[in-house]
Design a protein around this motif. Structure first.
Motif, short mmCIF file in Angstrom:
data_model
loop_
_atom_site.label_atom_id
_atom_site.label_comp_id
_atom_site.label_asym_id
_atom_site.label_seq_id
_atom_site.Cartn_x
_atom_site.Cartn_y
_atom_site.Cartn_z
N ASP A 172 -51.79 8.27 75.42
CA ASP A 172 -52.16 8.10 74.01
C ASP A 172 -53.04 6.85 73.85
N LEU A 173 -54.26 7.06 73.41
CA LEU A 173 -55.22 5.96 73.30
C LEU A 173 -55.45 5.53 71.86
N THR A 174 -54.59 5.97 70.94
CA THR A 174 -54.80 5.73 69.51
C THR A 174 -55.02 4.26 69.20
N ASP A 175 -54.15 3.39 69.69
CA ASP A 175 -54.26 1.96 69.39
C ASP A 175 -55.53 1.36 69.99
N GLU A 176 -55.83 1.74 71.24
CA GLU A 176 -57.03 1.21 71.90
C GLU A 176 -58.29 1.61 71.14
N VAL A 177 -58.33 2.85 70.70
CA VAL A 177 -59.52 3.35 69.99
C VAL A 177 -59.68 2.64 68.64
N GLU A 178 -58.57 2.43 67.94
CA GLU A 178 -58.62 1.76 66.64
C GLU A 178 -59.12 0.33 66.78
N GLU A 179 -58.75 -0.35 67.87
CA GLU A 179 -59.18 -1.73 68.10
C GLU A 179 -60.69 -1.86 68.31
N MET A 180 -61.32 -0.77 68.71
CA MET A 180 -62.73 -0.82 69.09
C MET A 180 -63.66 -0.99 67.89
N LYS A 201 -54.89 13.53 81.14
CA LYS A 201 -56.06 12.70 81.49
C LYS A 201 -57.22 12.98 80.54
N LYS A 202 -58.01 11.94 80.29
CA LYS A 202 -59.11 12.05 79.35
C LYS A 202 -60.34 11.30 79.84
#
Length: 209
Positions: A172-180, A201-202
Motif C-alpha cells: 500500500d503506497l497511499t501515504d507515500e503518494v500523498e506525501e509527494m 507488486k507495482k
C-alpha cells in the motif's frame, strides 16, 4: 518451466538476448556465494523475483534508442542489467553506495558483454549528469528518493512518456503518494504477469513537472 520459457512467455527474445538471460543464473549463483547480493531464499526464484520483476518496466515503456537511464541503489544490478539486455541501444548507468555490489555488477556486465552499461560505487545524490529516466527497486520512500534525483532528470523528452522516475515497489503506497504532492501513476504488475509473486507488486511513475 525453463528460463527462456518464463521470459518468452511475455517477451520476444532474439538469440543473443536469450543466451544472456540464460547465463545470468550461473553468474549470480557464483557471485552470491562470495558476496551476498541476492537473498539466499530468492536464488531459486532469480528469474521470477529479480529478472522478470525488473522487466516489468519494459512492459510499461519501450525506451527509445539513445535514452539515458540511471538505476539508483541497483544492488546486484536490478533492474538495470535485465533492462540493458532488453534495450541494447539504451545507455544504463547503475549506481550503489555499497562497493562490493558494484563489483558484482561490473563482473556480470563484462561477462555478458553489455557495452551499454556503466556502474559506479556512488550515492544517488552525488551522481552527475542528466538522464531521461531514473529507475529503482524499492530503495526508499518516494519523497526522499525524488529529492535525490529530480534535478538529474532532463527536461527534454523524446520517449512516449515524459521523462521521469519509474520505480518498482510493493504494498500500500497511499501515504507515500500523498506525501509527494505530485501526480503519481501506479500500475499493478499483475496486469503484465500472472505469477502470484506479482499480485502486490507495482510500478510507480512520476513525470518531471
Amino acid at each position: 518451466m525453463n528460463v527462456a520459457e518464463l521470459i518468452e512467455k511475455y517477451f520476444e527474445l532474439n538469440d543473443e538476448e536469450r543466451l544472456r538471460f540464460q547465463i545470468l543464473e550461473s553468474l549470480y549463483l557464483f557471485w552470491n556465494d562470495q558476496i551476498n547480493v541476492i537473498s539466499r531464499k530468492d536464488t531459486d526464484q532469480l528469474y521470477e523475483r529479480h529478472v522478470l520483476h525488473s522487466l516489468g518496466i519494459a512492459n510499461f515503456i519501450q525506451f527509445q534508442p539513445g535514452t539515458k537511464v540511471l538505476d539508483i541503489g541497483t544492488g546486484g544490478g536490478f533492474p538495470g542489467i535485465p533492462l540493458a539486455i532488453m534495450f541494447p541501444d539504451v545507455q544504463f548507468t547503475l549506481v550503489d553506495s555499497i562497493g562490493k555490489k558494484i563489483k558484482v555488477v561490473n563482473a556480470v556486465k563484462d561477462e555478458l558483454g553489455l557495452e551499454n552499461v556503466t556502474a559506479h560505487h556512488q550515492r544517488a545524490e552525488k551522481v552527475k549528469g542528466k538522464f531521461d529516466f531514473v529507475v529503482s527497486r524499492a530503495v526508499t520512500k518516494l519523497k526522499p528518493q525524488w529529492s535525490w534525483i529530480n534535478k538529474k532528470i532532463s527536461a527534454e523528452s523524446f520517449n512516449i512518456l515524459p521523462n521521469g522516475f519509474i520505480g518498482l515497489k510493493g504494498g500500500d503506497l497511499t501515504d507515500e503518494v500523498e506525501e509527494m504532492h505530485l501526480d503519481v501513476e501506479e500500475v499493478p504488475l499483475s496486469e503484465f504477469f500472472e505469477e502470484s509473486f506479482f499480485e502486490t507488486k507495482k510500478i510507480v511513475y512520476v513525470a518531471k513537472p
